[in-house]
Design a protein around this motif. Structure first.
Motif, PDB file in Angstrom:
ATOM      1  N   VAL A  72      -3.489 -71.633 -56.060  1.00 28.66           N
ATOM      2  CA  VAL A  72      -2.625 -70.463 -56.264  1.00 28.66           C
ATOM      3  C   VAL A  72      -1.493 -70.808 -57.219  1.00 28.66           C
ATOM      4  O   VAL A  72      -0.865 -71.867 -57.093  1.00 28.66           O
ATOM      5  CB  VAL A  72      -2.043 -69.967 -54.922  1.00 28.66           C
ATOM      6  N   SER A  73      -1.231 -69.912 -58.143  1.00 29.20           N
ATOM      7  CA  SER A  73      -0.043 -70.002 -59.002  1.00 29.20           C
ATOM      8  C   SER A  73       0.949 -68.931 -58.553  1.00 29.20           C
ATOM      9  O   SER A  73       0.631 -67.737 -58.576  1.00 29.20           O
ATOM     10  CB  SER A  73      -0.406 -69.786 -60.475  1.00 29.20           C
ATOM     11  N   VAL A  74       2.128 -69.376 -58.130  1.00 22.96           N
ATOM     12  CA  VAL A  74       3.166 -68.444 -57.685  1.00 22.96           C
ATOM     13  C   VAL A  74       4.139 -68.212 -58.832  1.00 22.96           C
ATOM     14  O   VAL A  74       4.731 -69.165 -59.356  1.00 22.96           O
ATOM     15  CB  VAL A  74       3.922 -68.990 -56.456  1.00 22.96           C
ATOM     16  N   LEU A  75       4.300 -66.966 -59.223  1.00 26.06           N
ATOM     17  CA  LEU A  75       5.249 -66.603 -60.275  1.00 26.06           C
ATOM     18  C   LEU A  75       6.528 -66.097 -59.624  1.00 26.06           C
ATOM     19  O   LEU A  75       6.514 -65.113 -58.878  1.00 26.06           O
ATOM     20  CB  LEU A  75       4.663 -65.524 -61.182  1.00 26.06           C
ATOM     21  N   LYS A  76       7.618 -66.775 -59.893  1.00 23.39           N
ATOM     22  CA  LYS A  76       8.902 -66.471 -59.257  1.00 23.39           C
ATOM     23  C   LYS A  76       9.920 -66.119 -60.345  1.00 23.39           C
ATOM     24  O   LYS A  76      10.543 -66.989 -60.953  1.00 23.39           O
ATOM     25  CB  LYS A  76       9.365 -67.701 -58.476  1.00 23.39           C
ATOM     26  N   PRO A  77      10.114 -64.821 -60.648  1.00 23.46           N
ATOM     27  CA  PRO A  77      11.094 -64.448 -61.678  1.00 23.46           C
ATOM     28  C   PRO A  77      12.523 -64.673 -61.191  1.00 23.46           C
ATOM     29  O   PRO A  77      12.883 -64.259 -60.089  1.00 23.46           O
ATOM     30  CB  PRO A  77      10.811 -62.962 -61.905  1.00 23.46           C
ATOM     31  N   VAL A  78      13.317 -65.330 -62.009  1.00 21.50           N
ATOM     32  CA  VAL A  78      14.698 -65.666 -61.646  1.00 21.50           C
ATOM     33  C   VAL A  78      15.618 -65.187 -62.766  1.00 21.50           C
ATOM     34  O   VAL A  78      15.356 -65.446 -63.948  1.00 21.50           O
ATOM     35  CB  VAL A  78      14.869 -67.187 -61.441  1.00 21.50           C
ATOM     36  N   ARG A  79      16.679 -64.508 -62.375  1.00 21.58           N
ATOM     37  CA  ARG A  79      17.679 -64.091 -63.371  1.00 21.58           C
ATOM     38  C   ARG A  79      19.041 -64.009 -62.713  1.00 21.58           C
ATOM     39  O   ARG A  79      19.287 -63.172 -61.845  1.00 21.58           O
ATOM     40  CB  ARG A  79      17.314 -62.737 -63.979  1.00 21.58           C
ATOM     41  N   GLY A  80      19.936 -64.891 -63.099  1.00 23.04           N
ATOM     42  CA  GLY A  80      21.297 -64.868 -62.587  1.00 23.04           C
ATOM     43  C   GLY A  80      21.417 -65.400 -61.182  1.00 23.04           C
ATOM     44  O   GLY A  80      20.422 -65.698 -60.507  1.00 23.04           O
ATOM     45  N   LEU A  81      22.663 -65.531 -60.739  1.00 24.28           N
ATOM     46  CA  LEU A  81      22.945 -66.045 -59.406  1.00 24.28           C
ATOM     47  C   LEU A  81      22.909 -64.902 -58.397  1.00 24.28           C
ATOM     48  O   LEU A  81      23.440 -63.819 -58.646  1.00 24.28           O
ATOM     49  CB  LEU A  81      24.316 -66.725 -59.383  1.00 24.28           C
ATOM     50  N   GLU A  82      22.277 -65.148 -57.277  1.00 25.41           N
ATOM     51  CA  GLU A  82      22.204 -64.191 -56.189  1.00 25.41           C
ATOM     52  C   GLU A  82      22.659 -64.861 -54.902  1.00 25.41           C
ATOM     53  O   GLU A  82      22.706 -66.091 -54.810  1.00 25.41           O
ATOM     54  CB  GLU A  82      20.761 -63.692 -56.008  1.00 25.41           C
ATOM     55  N   LYS A  83      22.980 -64.044 -53.926  1.00 28.50           N
ATOM     56  CA  LYS A  83      23.346 -64.574 -52.625  1.00 28.50           C
ATOM     57  C   LYS A  83      22.185 -65.386 -52.039  1.00 28.50           C
ATOM     58  O   LYS A  83      21.036 -64.943 -52.055  1.00 28.50           O
ATOM     59  CB  LYS A  83      23.692 -63.402 -51.695  1.00 28.50           C
ATOM     60  N   LEU A 148       5.866 -62.620 -67.730  1.00 29.59           N
ATOM     61  CA  LEU A 148       4.956 -62.965 -68.818  1.00 29.59           C
ATOM     62  C   LEU A 148       5.194 -64.389 -69.321  1.00 29.59           C
ATOM     63  O   LEU A 148       4.252 -65.093 -69.683  1.00 29.59           O
ATOM     64  CB  LEU A 148       5.112 -61.965 -69.973  1.00 29.59           C
ATOM     65  N   GLY A 149       6.451 -64.823 -69.312  1.00 29.72           N
ATOM     66  CA  GLY A 149       6.737 -66.191 -69.719  1.00 29.72           C
ATOM     67  C   GLY A 149       6.121 -67.205 -68.773  1.00 29.72           C
ATOM     68  O   GLY A 149       5.604 -68.247 -69.192  1.00 29.72           O
ATOM     69  N   GLY A 150       6.163 -66.907 -67.469  1.00 27.71           N
ATOM     70  CA  GLY A 150       5.589 -67.818 -66.495  1.00 27.71           C
ATOM     71  C   GLY A 150       4.076 -67.768 -66.455  1.00 27.71           C
ATOM     72  O   GLY A 150       3.412 -68.780 -66.177  1.00 27.71           O
ATOM     73  N   LEU A 151       3.495 -66.600 -66.751  1.00 29.72           N
ATOM     74  CA  LEU A 151       2.044 -66.448 -66.706  1.00 29.72           C
ATOM     75  C   LEU A 151       1.352 -67.381 -67.700  1.00 29.72           C
ATOM     76  O   LEU A 151       0.234 -67.844 -67.453  1.00 29.72           O
ATOM     77  CB  LEU A 151       1.674 -64.992 -66.995  1.00 29.72           C
ATOM     78  N   VAL A 160       0.314 -65.125 -57.247  1.00 30.52           N
ATOM     79  CA  VAL A 160       1.214 -64.499 -56.281  1.00 30.52           C
ATOM     80  C   VAL A 160       2.542 -64.251 -56.982  1.00 30.52           C
ATOM     81  O   VAL A 160       3.132 -65.173 -57.552  1.00 30.52           O
ATOM     82  CB  VAL A 160       1.430 -65.383 -55.034  1.00 30.52           C
ATOM     83  N   ILE A 161       2.966 -63.004 -56.986  1.00 31.72           N
ATOM     84  CA  ILE A 161       4.257 -62.626 -57.577  1.00 31.72           C
ATOM     85  C   ILE A 161       5.243 -62.444 -56.434  1.00 31.72           C
ATOM     86  O   ILE A 161       5.049 -61.609 -55.553  1.00 31.72           O
ATOM     87  CB  ILE A 161       4.129 -61.338 -58.400  1.00 31.72           C
ATOM     88  N   LEU A 230       3.999 -53.058 -53.029  1.00 32.29           N
ATOM     89  CA  LEU A 230       5.427 -53.370 -52.907  1.00 32.29           C
ATOM     90  C   LEU A 230       5.769 -54.602 -53.730  1.00 32.29           C
ATOM     91  O   LEU A 230       5.251 -55.696 -53.498  1.00 32.29           O
ATOM     92  CB  LEU A 230       5.782 -53.564 -51.431  1.00 32.29           C
ATOM     93  N   GLY A 231       6.665 -54.419 -54.683  1.00 31.01           N
ATOM     94  CA  GLY A 231       6.970 -55.430 -55.679  1.00 31.01           C
ATOM     95  C   GLY A 231       7.438 -56.789 -55.212  1.00 31.01           C
ATOM     96  O   GLY A 231       7.140 -57.794 -55.858  1.00 31.01           O
ATOM     97  N   PRO A 232       8.196 -56.903 -54.107  1.00 28.70           N
ATOM     98  CA  PRO A 232       8.702 -58.227 -53.736  1.00 28.70           C
ATOM     99  C   PRO A 232       7.623 -59.253 -53.423  1.00 28.70           C
ATOM    100  O   PRO A 232       7.882 -60.453 -53.452  1.00 28.70           O
ATOM    101  CB  PRO A 232       9.545 -57.938 -52.481  1.00 28.70           C
TER     102      PRO A 232
END
Length: 412
Positions: A72-83, A148-151, A160-161, A230-232
């Protein structure tokens, strides 16, 4: 033409127009109109009671037990700091799964979240944890651009997104991948509940998702009224994604997850909503952020399912019960209807929360009527507003659920 002055007779306006008497009684007309408020009151109470049954039926569905553990390849989009960002990102790297890689997708080389993902990579290994920094601009949807960058770096067919704000249990990958053992299954997704609220406006956001949106998703799933993607949390084969047009074809959609799901079920494949609820952290900065996010959420839903969203007016019990009781403020039974409505709403929301093991909703439950009344405003605004804010950037909604920048970005 002479018009005789109005004369008050028995509480009615009696006028002479061209010698003819016309009886006008707007009070009685408005009084009769107020009884229409009972349609959403009754409809909402019945619907709330039904969500108890559909939630229970859904959660009683068994998880699959077959031995199926492909790479499995898990794609985890990250942008900025979150709680709680670091804690959330680390959970996907701690899965009880034999063969998988995690690809943290970052667009900006100066992104403040980049040191966190590098720390996680050093904690595990570069083979298991991959960092993709790629400034892809395939469309206006920032999440799709990021993915797309991670794909490009993904080495397995099973994708898995997983959003950056998800907090995952160690058996998450094992469970979300198993339905794909069936070649007729095109996509797998999971329900979610919001957690980690620290302010009232974050608590109201929790109520929107946990006490309204997710029960409606489970109701639609069990009754067959509609399907959801569901997107998450999404699992899909790369080959299936390619057959459906690829991620690039989703880059201009506001609700890219729904569009992906729509292509799956209209293409003759199965969409599986897994009876496995994940946690998603809520992170709002202020009241304005909450307000705009609520409008954005309703705009999403309206664009994805216009007619069902329009029909939700007949299940909004609390605001219409309040308006009915105010209209009939001098009559005790008017307030009795409001009390019964609130009792049903509180009781069903609390029971659904317990079934979902959702302590956050129980903590903010007293604010549920306030949330329900505000959401009638958001519902109305979703039809009039054609602009949304995504991570502070304004976009204009266009035909077919797509979006474009509201104004061109400033030149450097």
């Amino acid at each position: 033409m002479a018009i005789a002055p109005s004369v008050r007779v028995n509480g009615r306006n009696r006028c002479n127009v061209n010698g003819e008497r016309v009886l006008v009684n707007l009070g009685d007309w408005w009084q009769a109109l107020s009884w229409l408020y009972l349609l959403p009151v009754v409809g909402g109470m019945v619907y709330n009671l039904l969500t108890l049954w559909t939630t229970k039926v859904f959660l009683q569905r068994p998880l699959l037990c077959q031995d199926f553990q492909p790479g499995v390849s898990v794609l985890k989009p990250v942008r900025g700091l979150e709680k709680n960002l670091e804690a959330n990102l680390r959970t996907i790297a701690q899965q009880d799964y034999s063969t998988y890689e995690v690809i943290y997708c970052v667009q900006d080389p100066e992104d403040p979240a980049l040191p966190i993902v590098k720390k996680i990579q050093a904690e595990f290994s570069p083979e298991k944890i991959v960092i993709a920094v790629d400034q892809v601009e395939a469309g206006t949807n920032g999440k799709v651009n990021n993915l797309l960058g991670g794909l490009k770096k993904a080495q397995y067919d099973i994708l898995v997104i997983s959003d950056s704000d998800t907090h995952l249990r160690p058996d998450y990958l094992e469970n979300i991948v198993k339905p794909l053992a069936d070649p007729l299954v095109g996509c797998v997704t999971t329900p979610f509940k919001l957690t980690k609220a620290q302010t009232l406006y974050e608590g109201l956001e929790v109520l929107t998702i946990n006490a309204d949106f997710i029960p409606s998703v489970l109701f639609a799933e069990v009754t067959g009224a509609s399907k959801a993607c569901l997107g998450p949390s999404i699992a899909i084969r790369r080959s299936t994604l390619t057959d459906l047009g690829g991620l690039e074809s989703l880059a201009d959609y506001l609700v890219e997850d729904f569009e992906l799901g729509r292509r799956v079920w209209t293409g003759g494949l199965k969409m599986v909503l897994l009876p496995y609820v994940i946690d998603v952290g809520v992170d709002l900065e202020n009241w304005t952020n909450w307000w705009s996010h609520q409008v954005y959420w309703d705009q999403n839903t309206y664009r994805a399912r216009p007619l069902p969203f329009l029909a939700t007016i007949i299940i909004r019990a609390v605001p219409f019960a309040l308006m009915f009781s105010l209209w009939h403020w001098s009559e005790p039974w008017g307030w009795l209807i409001l009390l019964i409505t609130l009792a049903v709403r509180y009781g069903t929301a609390a029971l659904v929360a317990k079934m979902l093991k959702d302590s956050e909703t129980l903590r903010y439950l007293w604010f549920l009527p306030m949330r329900d009344c505000c959401c009638l405003i958001f519902w109305a605004l979703s039809f009039s507003q054609r602009q949304v804010l995504w991570r502070g950037i304004p976009y204009r909604l266009t035909k077919g659920g797509k979006m474009m920048l509201a104004s061109p970005p400033p030149k450097n």
